[in-house]
Motif scaffolding. Structure first.
Motif, PDB file in Angstrom:
ATOM      1  N   VAL A  31      -0.122  -2.355  -9.771  1.00 54.03           N
ATOM      2  CA  VAL A  31       0.831  -2.503 -10.869  1.00 54.03           C
ATOM      3  C   VAL A  31       1.591  -1.197 -11.102  1.00 54.03           C
ATOM      4  O   VAL A  31       2.808  -1.190 -11.290  1.00 54.03           O
ATOM      5  N   LEU A  32       0.885  -0.076 -11.089  1.00 51.77           N
ATOM      6  CA  LEU A  32       1.547   1.220 -11.256  1.00 51.77           C
ATOM      7  C   LEU A  32       2.570   1.457 -10.141  1.00 51.77           C
ATOM      8  O   LEU A  32       3.645   2.034 -10.374  1.00 51.77           O
ATOM      9  N   LEU A  33       2.261   0.999  -8.943  1.00 53.09           N
ATOM     10  CA  LEU A  33       3.168   1.210  -7.808  1.00 53.09           C
ATOM     11  C   LEU A  33       4.469   0.423  -7.946  1.00 53.09           C
ATOM     12  O   LEU A  33       5.465   0.756  -7.307  1.00 53.09           O
ATOM     13  N   HIS A  34       4.474  -0.618  -8.785  1.00 51.74           N
ATOM     14  CA  HIS A  34       5.723  -1.342  -9.032  1.00 51.74           C
ATOM     15  C   HIS A  34       6.789  -0.412  -9.615  1.00 51.74           C
ATOM     16  O   HIS A  34       7.984  -0.649  -9.442  1.00 51.74           O
ATOM     17  N   LEU A  65      -6.641   7.280  -8.210  1.00 49.50           N
ATOM     18  CA  LEU A  65      -6.828   7.717  -6.825  1.00 49.50           C
ATOM     19  C   LEU A  65      -6.106   6.775  -5.870  1.00 49.50           C
ATOM     20  O   LEU A  65      -5.406   7.217  -4.943  1.00 49.50           O
ATOM     21  N   GLU A  66      -6.252   5.467  -6.079  1.00 52.60           N
ATOM     22  CA  GLU A  66      -5.594   4.495  -5.210  1.00 52.60           C
ATOM     23  C   GLU A  66      -4.078   4.576  -5.353  1.00 52.60           C
ATOM     24  O   GLU A  66      -3.344   4.402  -4.365  1.00 52.60           O
ATOM     25  N   PHE A  67      -3.598   4.853  -6.554  1.00 51.90           N
ATOM     26  CA  PHE A  67      -2.162   5.024  -6.753  1.00 51.90           C
ATOM     27  C   PHE A  67      -1.644   6.197  -5.921  1.00 51.90           C
ATOM     28  O   PHE A  67      -0.654   6.077  -5.198  1.00 51.90           O
ATOM     29  N   HIS A  68      -2.322   7.333  -5.994  1.00 52.19           N
ATOM     30  CA  HIS A  68      -1.853   8.510  -5.273  1.00 52.19           C
ATOM     31  C   HIS A  68      -2.021   8.362  -3.759  1.00 52.19           C
ATOM     32  O   HIS A  68      -1.211   8.881  -2.988  1.00 52.19           O
ATOM     33  N   LEU A  72       2.820   7.408  -1.424  1.00 54.77           N
ATOM     34  CA  LEU A  72       3.684   7.936  -0.366  1.00 54.77           C
ATOM     35  C   LEU A  72       4.035   6.848   0.648  1.00 54.77           C
ATOM     36  O   LEU A  72       5.133   6.859   1.211  1.00 54.77           O
ATOM     37  N   ASP A  73       3.110   5.916   0.873  1.00 52.84           N
ATOM     38  CA  ASP A  73       3.431   4.789   1.755  1.00 52.84           C
ATOM     39  C   ASP A  73       4.575   3.973   1.171  1.00 52.84           C
ATOM     40  O   ASP A  73       5.468   3.516   1.903  1.00 52.84           O
TER      41      ASP A  73
END
Length: 379
Positions: A31-34, A65-68, A72-73
């Motif tokens: 969700v944060l990656l959106h 951690l998963e967000f970071h 970059l991907d």
């Protein structure tokens, strides 16, 4: 009866709405990656939503951690898309050009004219991609990361210690073998405890947070796997009943889960400042979900084709040995012909099962199908 089996009763609209008054909102990394993946207007609305939730926003360390690890991907994947699309489009057009060049004569097709049209289309497309690449919002996306960082400042759980990770690995192996949710769908993941047991770590942290703060948790995630969701005949009814019961037993608090698009609709009813942009955000989320599903289906189809080739090679080798073809041999000696015939029957059945699956259609169909989409029935 409801008190004894709380997880088996989907929340009514009133019950779910009541949770919002006191809940801690936990967005998953996807969700944060959106906030980095979508166009500027959508990105701004998503950040506006998180800002509205700021007072009740919190994430486990594992989510951050998963967000970071993935951001970059997302960022570089978007930047690489321009050149990749140019190359892919040129490869397709070159096939069309070659077909045209092979026409020795045709009563209506002008080869030279059509070749020129293809060249013009390729040039226009390349020009648009180069212009889009030059306008890529590198600084704006960096600013979005900075805003997320600020919004979550002081609202992140503690990093797990090595002994905690060792304990969750031991517990997780036992849970996954019994298909105890959440996380067992990640049992085959490579990458160590952090990848394999990430969902379980997040789950444990949410229970601990709810217990310490004496507040319910609303988890927002686009993870659609069955180890989070209670899915009945293709419909998502809410969290897995086992999750509701384990959460209550461990924290004496309630737990609810939303897919992000669904959460957005209900959030708009409470936060007028995001209402105007909801439709645009939801459309962008749906487009992203269709693309993700398409990508997943294509990857699965490719994997299936590779598996079929392996099965066919093994079948052909067994047939050659049983028929006495020159040079045919098996790695095990002496040859057990009964065992080979049994294995041949298994291979034939497995190949027939693969032939009944529409994997080839996945690779051949240009568009996606939303028929598999499911919804939760209550807010």
């Amino acid at each position: 009866m409801r008190d004894k089996y709380p997880g088996w009763y989907p929340k009514s609209a009133t019950e779910a709405s009541a949770l919002w008054d006191n809940a801690i909102f936990v967005p998953d990394a996807n969700v944060l990656l959106h906030c980095l993946r979508h166009p500027a207007a959508v990105r701004e609305e998503l950040l506006r939503l998180f800002d509205a939730l700021r007072g009740s926003l919190w994430i486990p360390y594992q989510v951050g951690l998963e967000f970071h690890r993935n951001r970059l991907d997302v960022e570089l994947g978007a930047q690489d898309a321009y050149e990749a699309l140019i190359k892919d489009q040129e490869a397709v057009l070159e096939k069309a050009r070659e077909r045209l060049r092979q026409l020795r004569a045709h009563p209506t097709i002008s080869v030279a004219k059509e070749l020129a049209a293809l060249d013009m289309f390729a040039g226009d497309f390349r020009g648009r991609m180069i212009a889009a690449q030059a306008a890529h919002p590198v600084e704006e996306i960096a600013a979005a990361v900075a805003r997320l960082t600020q919004l979550l400042d002081g609202r992140i759980g503690d990093k797990w210690k090595p002994e905690q990770l060792a304990a969750v690995k031991k517990e997780g192996e036992d849970r996954y073998s019994k298909k105890v949710p959440p996380g067992y769908k990640d049992a085959k993941k490579d990458g160590g405890e952090i990848d394999k047991f990430g969902d379980l770590i997040i789950w444990k942290d949410m229970i601990a947070k709810a217990k310490s703060d004496k507040r319910p948790i609303i988890f927002i995630s686009d993870d659609a796997k069955e180890d989070w969701w209670w899915i009945h005949k293709g419909r998502k009814l809410g969290p897995r009943p086992e999750l509701i019961e384990e959460f209550r037993a461990g924290s004496d608090q309630d737990f609810h889960i939303y897919e992000f698009g669904q959460f957005l609709r209900f959030a708009a009813e409470r936060f007028p400042e995001i209402q105007a942009g909801v439709d645009q955000v939801e459309k962008s989320l749906q487009d992203d979900e269709r693309a993700r599903r398409r990508q997943s289906e294509v990857a699965e189809a490719i994997e299936t084709r590779a598996k079929v080739r392996e099965l066919e090679d093994e079948r052909d080798q067994i047939v050659a040995v049983l028929s006495g073809a020159p040079g045919a041999s098996m790695p095990v000696a002496p040859v057990d012909r009964v065992a080979l015939r049994t294995r041949l029957g298994e291979l034939t059945a497995e190949l027939e099962a693969h032939q009944q699956r529409p994997d080839d259609a996945v690779l051949a169909t240009p568009g996606g199908d939303d028929s598999s989409a499911t919804e939760e029935r209550t807010p």
